[in-house]
Design a protein around this motif. Structure first.
Motif, PDB file in Angstrom:
ATOM      1  N   HIS A  95       0.877  -1.346   0.228  1.00 37.16           N
ATOM      2  CA  HIS A  95      -0.132   0.024  -0.007  1.00 37.16           C
ATOM      3  C   HIS A  95       0.881   1.188  -0.052  1.00 37.16           C
ATOM      4  O   HIS A  95       0.506   2.238  -0.803  1.00 37.16           O
ATOM      5  CB  HIS A  95      -0.961   0.064   1.318  1.00 37.16           C
ATOM      6  N   PRO A  96       1.777   1.340   0.878  1.00 38.39           N
ATOM      7  CA  PRO A  96       2.771   2.665   0.610  1.00 38.39           C
ATOM      8  C   PRO A  96       3.333   2.894  -0.754  1.00 38.39           C
ATOM      9  O   PRO A  96       3.499   3.797  -1.106  1.00 38.39           O
ATOM     10  CB  PRO A  96       3.755   2.248   1.729  1.00 38.39           C
ATOM     11  N   LEU A  97       3.787   1.759  -1.327  1.00 35.68           N
ATOM     12  CA  LEU A  97       4.049   1.952  -2.684  1.00 35.68           C
ATOM     13  C   LEU A  97       3.170   2.342  -3.559  1.00 35.68           C
ATOM     14  O   LEU A  97       3.364   3.193  -4.407  1.00 35.68           O
ATOM     15  CB  LEU A  97       4.896   0.585  -3.234  1.00 35.68           C
ATOM     16  N   LYS A  98       1.876   1.714  -3.595  1.00 36.02           N
ATOM     17  CA  LYS A  98       0.561   2.324  -4.621  1.00 36.02           C
ATOM     18  C   LYS A  98       0.706   3.750  -4.220  1.00 36.02           C
ATOM     19  O   LYS A  98      -0.025   4.556  -5.016  1.00 36.02           O
ATOM     20  CB  LYS A  98      -0.412   1.552  -4.193  1.00 36.02           C
ATOM     21  N   GLU A  99       0.880   4.149  -2.897  1.00 38.35           N
ATOM     22  CA  GLU A  99       0.337   5.809  -2.534  1.00 38.35           C
ATOM     23  C   GLU A  99       1.691   6.572  -2.863  1.00 38.35           C
ATOM     24  O   GLU A  99       1.546   7.700  -2.862  1.00 38.35           O
ATOM     25  CB  GLU A  99      -0.115   5.854  -1.304  1.00 38.35           C
ATOM     26  N   ASP A 100       2.837   5.989  -3.207  1.00 41.50           N
ATOM     27  CA  ASP A 100       4.334   6.734  -3.428  1.00 41.50           C
ATOM     28  C   ASP A 100       4.138   7.355  -4.603  1.00 41.50           C
ATOM     29  O   ASP A 100       3.997   7.164  -5.734  1.00 41.50           O
ATOM     30  CB  ASP A 100       5.225   5.653  -3.604  1.00 41.50           C
TER      31      ASP A 100
END
Length: 321
Positions: A245-250
């Motif tokens: 999820h953090p990568l998706k929001e990066d």
């Protein structure tokens, strides 16, 4: 209806790609690069990627979205590979400079429409898990999970993912990169059943496969199978919340990285082959979900007209590089 074909050489990918180009069929044929672990490569049965590439005939009859204009898949996945760099088997890490540079050579040379990833599950099990919990006893599932978090392993895996995604996004910013979660395992401590039916003659040379979780937690986490399942659920939720999820929001990746959430679909023991792998039917159920998300990310002209109405045809080309 075109059938899938499995080819074993990278040169064969080049040959098929150039053939499609010469026939002016690349405008409608999805070209997909696939890198991953055993969820894309296990030989025990049709795995997640196998079902994405070659859906079952009954899928078409039920109107399940499929690759309406066929597909050319460049496959380099391998069972047992990890996402993060490792010292024990450096050649079995996916997101390292050597492997990324090798794949970028192909990715920048050919017009791929998407990148599929299956990575991260092996980073938290087996000998690594044994070392992470060594000397611990009488823990509950949450305490054991907190011990895993404290190792910094999620940070390592997220950084490895970010390296891969960043390199591919920089090379071709408009190409979607799609990963997946794992589903919650149920048969904690169960090894894979190997036989001629799933491994062929190779089964005669291997005595077992796994388990990768149970032996490393059975004397650490109290509460038996339900507590062990709870720990595995926490591991997978942590992978989503701290890596995917953090990568998706990066913002660095311009919204081009995404993941398919496969959690909570396979809730019966019979849907699992062993500790970490669904059965063929289980993988098929998950592949329907994955394929639908993937199709939506392809250029409109490559989804197949039938898929606008959620009906398609089977894929035509499978390349194992």
């Amino acid at each position: 209806m075109p059938q899938s074909s499995a080819l074993s050489q990278r040169g064969q990918f080049r040959q098929m790609y150039m053939g499609l180009k010469a026939q002016h069929r690349l405008e409608s044929t999805p070209v997909i690069l696939c890198e991953g672990d055993s969820w894309f490569s296990t030989p025990l049965a049709m795995n997640l990627l196998d079902w994405i590439v070659s859906p079952a005939p009954e899928d078409e009859e039920r109107g399940v979205p499929q690759f309406g204009n066929g597909g050319l898949f460049f496959r380099v996945e391998r069972s047992g590979d990890q996402a993060a760099p490792q010292t024990e088997r450096p050649g079995r890490s996916m997101f390292t400079k050597n492997n990324v540079d090798d794949l970028l050579g192909w990715f920048t040379r050919y017009a791929f429409d998407a990148v599929l990833l299956s990575a991260g599950g092996n980073d938290f099990v087996d000998t690594w898990l044994h070392r992470a919990l060594a000397g611990r006893t009488d823990l509950n599932a949450r305490q054991a999970f907190d011990a895993i978090v404290a190792t910094g392993r999620y940070d390592e895996v997220r950084e490895a993912y970010a390296y891969f995604v960043g390199a591919f996004h920089k090379a071709r910013p408009g190409v979607p990169i799609l990963a997946h979660t794992y589903d919650y395992p149920r048969l904690i401590g169960t090894e894979a059943a190997l036989g001629l039916g799933n491994l062929g003659v190779a089964a005669l040379l291997k005595k077992s496969m796994g388990p990768w979780i149970g032996p490393n937690i059975e004397h650490v986490i109290d509460g038996g199978i339900e507590a062990w399942r709870a720990f595995a659920r926490l591991l997978i939720d942590g992978f989503v919340e701290r890596v995917l999820h953090p990568l998706k929001e990066d913002a660095r990746f311009g919204g081009m990285f995404d993941y398919v959430d496969l959690r909570g679909n396979l809730t019966a023991d019979a849907q699992w082959h062993d500790e970490m792998h669904p059965t063929e039917a289980g993988f098929h159920e998950l592949a329907v979900i994955f394929r639908t998300v993937l199709l939506a990310k392809l250029p409109p002209g490559k989804r197949g007209a039938e898929n606008d109405d959620a009906i398609g045809r089977r894929g035509q080309g499978v390349i194992t590089a």
